[in-house]
Each structure stands twice: as C-alpha cells, then as structure tokens.
Motif scaffolding. Structure first.
Motif, PDB file in Angstrom:
ATOM      1  N   THR A  21       0.739  -1.246  -0.144  1.00 36.05           N
ATOM      2  CA  THR A  21      -0.050  -0.019  -0.091  1.00 36.05           C
ATOM      3  C   THR A  21       0.780   1.237  -0.020  1.00 36.05           C
ATOM      4  OG1 THR A  21      -1.886   1.043   0.965  1.00 36.05           O
ATOM      5  CG2 THR A  21      -0.407   0.270   2.473  1.00 36.05           C
ATOM      6  N   GLN A  49      -6.577  -0.663   1.468  1.00 41.26           N
ATOM      7  CA  GLN A  49      -7.047  -1.482   2.172  1.00 41.26           C
ATOM      8  C   GLN A  49      -8.504  -1.567   1.959  1.00 41.26           C
ATOM      9  OE1 GLN A  49      -7.737  -2.905   6.925  1.00 41.26           O
ATOM     10  NE2 GLN A  49      -5.995  -1.431   6.420  1.00 41.26           N
ATOM     11  N   ASP A  74      -1.063  -4.874   9.670  1.00 39.90           N
ATOM     12  CA  ASP A  74       0.115  -4.028   9.174  1.00 39.90           C
ATOM     13  C   ASP A  74       1.309  -4.727   9.149  1.00 39.90           C
ATOM     14  OD1 ASP A  74      -1.668  -1.767   8.689  1.00 39.90           O
ATOM     15  OD2 ASP A  74      -1.435  -0.872  10.623  1.00 39.90           O
ATOM     16  N   ALA A  89       5.427  -0.625   3.009  1.00 41.92           N
ATOM     17  CA  ALA A  89       4.321  -0.934   3.893  1.00 41.92           C
ATOM     18  C   ALA A  89       3.511  -1.900   3.198  1.00 41.92           C
ATOM     19  CB  ALA A  89       3.853   0.383   4.389  1.00 41.92           C
ATOM     20  N   HIS A 112      -0.220  -5.105   3.910  1.00 42.12           N
ATOM     21  CA  HIS A 112      -0.921  -5.750   4.662  1.00 42.12           C
ATOM     22  C   HIS A 112      -0.889  -7.297   4.653  1.00 42.12           C
ATOM     23  CE1 HIS A 112      -3.038  -1.662   4.454  1.00 42.12           C
ATOM     24  NE2 HIS A 112      -2.945  -1.713   5.671  1.00 42.12           N
TER      25      HIS A 112
END
Length: 270
Positions: free
Chosen positions: A207, A230, A249, A261, A263
């Motif tokens: 992301t 997300q 995260d 970064a 998920h």
C-alpha cells in the motif's frame, strides 16, 4: 529482420531506462512507447514503468510476459535476493499468524505464485497435500527440486483457478501475487470458486499513502509494483464471498533500503 528488431528493442529499452533513471520522464515515456511498438507483449514491463512515472494509464495487471521473464531470469538467485537482500519474510509472518489463530491443520493448500517454494516451506508441516503454481517455469523447477509440493503447475493464477476441475482447497495462499495485479476481482472470484466453505484465503498486499492513489483503488508505485488501498481489497473480498478476518500492517520487503508498507490479509470463505 528478427536480429534488427531485437537490436532496436534493446536500444530503445536501455535508452528508456537511462532516461527514467535521470529523471527525464517525458523522454523516457517516448522511449517506452517505442519499446511497446516493438514488443507488444511487453516482456520488459514498459506499461508498469510508464504508470510508475505517471506517464501512462494504470493497467489492470502487469503483462504476463513481463512477470514470466522477470522471475525466470532471477530464479537461481531468487531466495537470496528476496530473503537476505530485500528482507522478505511474509511466509513466516503468515505461519506465525495462523498459529496464533489456531489454524494449523489443512487438508489441501493451493499456493498461488509459489515461486521457489518459500510459502510451501513455511507451511509444510501444516498441510497434508500442497499444490503450487507459478508463471515462471524456472521457479517451478526449483520448487520441484525442494520436494515441497505434491503437485506443481506452470500457469497464470487466474487462468488456473478458472479452469481447475479438481477438488477445492481449504487454504489458498498468495503471498507475493497482488503486487503484480491491479484489478483484484478476477483473482478473488476465481479463488472463491476453488475454496471450500470456511476455507482460508491468505495473501499480502502493498500500500501507499492515500494521496498517492489519487482517488483510484490501486496504482503502480515507484518500484513498478502495484499497491492497493485496504478499503478496495476488503470490498473485493466481500463481493467475492470472503469475510476479512484481519488485515495486519506489515513491512512486506525493502527496496533501496526503504521499507515497503503493506497488509497481511486473512479471509474466510463465507
């Protein structure tokens, strides 16, 4: 003629890369347009590079020829580069979360984008029967040598899922697939078709800050990989018939020393 075309393609691609690296994105875009004219299948990933420079439309997915070429070329050094150099540990993070959730026994696992078998190795003792597939034949050969899977295919994930007539799975993993896909609906719908009721669908995504998406559900980041909001991932999962259990995260990997970064999604077939 073929040799002439190859030389012209190499010249245009190298020129485009040099211009992109220098920061002259407008001239780089012109050179990438030449690349696409010479190579419509886009083995070099010109389309995603244009999108990463904000000089082209964000495609629905990375070109299949590009993904195949990229991973076939790097198969022999893949584990070292990804794990040691880029700090990629998503399969181990997934293993840890499954243990914490008490989900440690599966009859049939499908590992989409299995690569050399990092996820297969991380979950080997949790699974009775493991099927892996990847676009890159060289990666699948290495996975085969490791003996981690009962069945292996060289195939595109969505194509396989849409055509598969074998028994469904109670665990579907895709730990480094979404960075090569923009639109997620085809994958999620096809995964649901191959999932048993209450099966788990586990995958990682990357992301970016909200502003970088410019109102889109997904975009291509500076390292030519797709990032997703997300909210979009959750909506696509729900529409396909999955319930999102969690979207933790994580740092997916590092690029040029920068943490990427993302998920770690764990969803259940409704």
């Amino acid at each position: 003629m073929a040799k002439t075309d190859d030389d012209a393609l190499a010249e245009a691609y190298n020129r485009a890369l040099a211009l992109e690296k220098s920061g002259d994105f407008d001239l780089a875009a012109q050179a990438y347009a030449e690349v696409l004219a010479l190579d419509p299948d886009d083995h070099g990933g010109a389309a995603v590079r244009l999108a990463s420079m904000k000089r082209g439309e964000v495609p629905a997915r990375a070109p299949e020829a590009y993904v195949t070429t990229l991973f076939d070329q790097h198969a022999e050094v893949f584990d070292k580069v990804l794990v040691e150099d880029l700090g990629y540990h998503v399969p181990l993070l997934l293993r840890q979360r499954l243990i914490e959730l008490g989900e440690t026994s599966f009859e049939r696992m499908l590992d989409l984008g299995c690569g050399t078998g990092l996820t297969g190795g991380a979950l080997e003792d949790m699974v009775d029967d493991a099927t892996g597939l990847d676009l890159a034949e060289n990666m699948v050969e290495i996975a085969h040598e490791k003996g981690l899977y009962d069945t292996l295919y060289v195939a595109d994930a969505v194509d396989y899922l849409e055509d598969n007539e074998d028994d469904p799975f109670d665990l579907i993993a895709a730990t480094d697939v979404l960075p090569y896909l923009g639109a997620l609906e085809p994958l999620f719908v096809a995964a649901a078709r191959n999932a048993l009721p209450k099966a788990l669908f586990c995958f990682s995504s990357e992301t970016l800050p909200d502003a970088d998406f410019e109102g889109r559900p997904y975009t291509v980041g500076r390292f030519q990989r797709f990032a997703h909001t997300q909210a979009y991932v959750r909506e696509a999962l729900s529409a396909a018939g999955f319930e999102t259990l969690e979207a933790g995260d994580i740092i997916v990997r590092h690029e040029q020393g920068l943490p990427i970064a993302g998920h770690l999604f764990i969803a259940r077939k409704s």
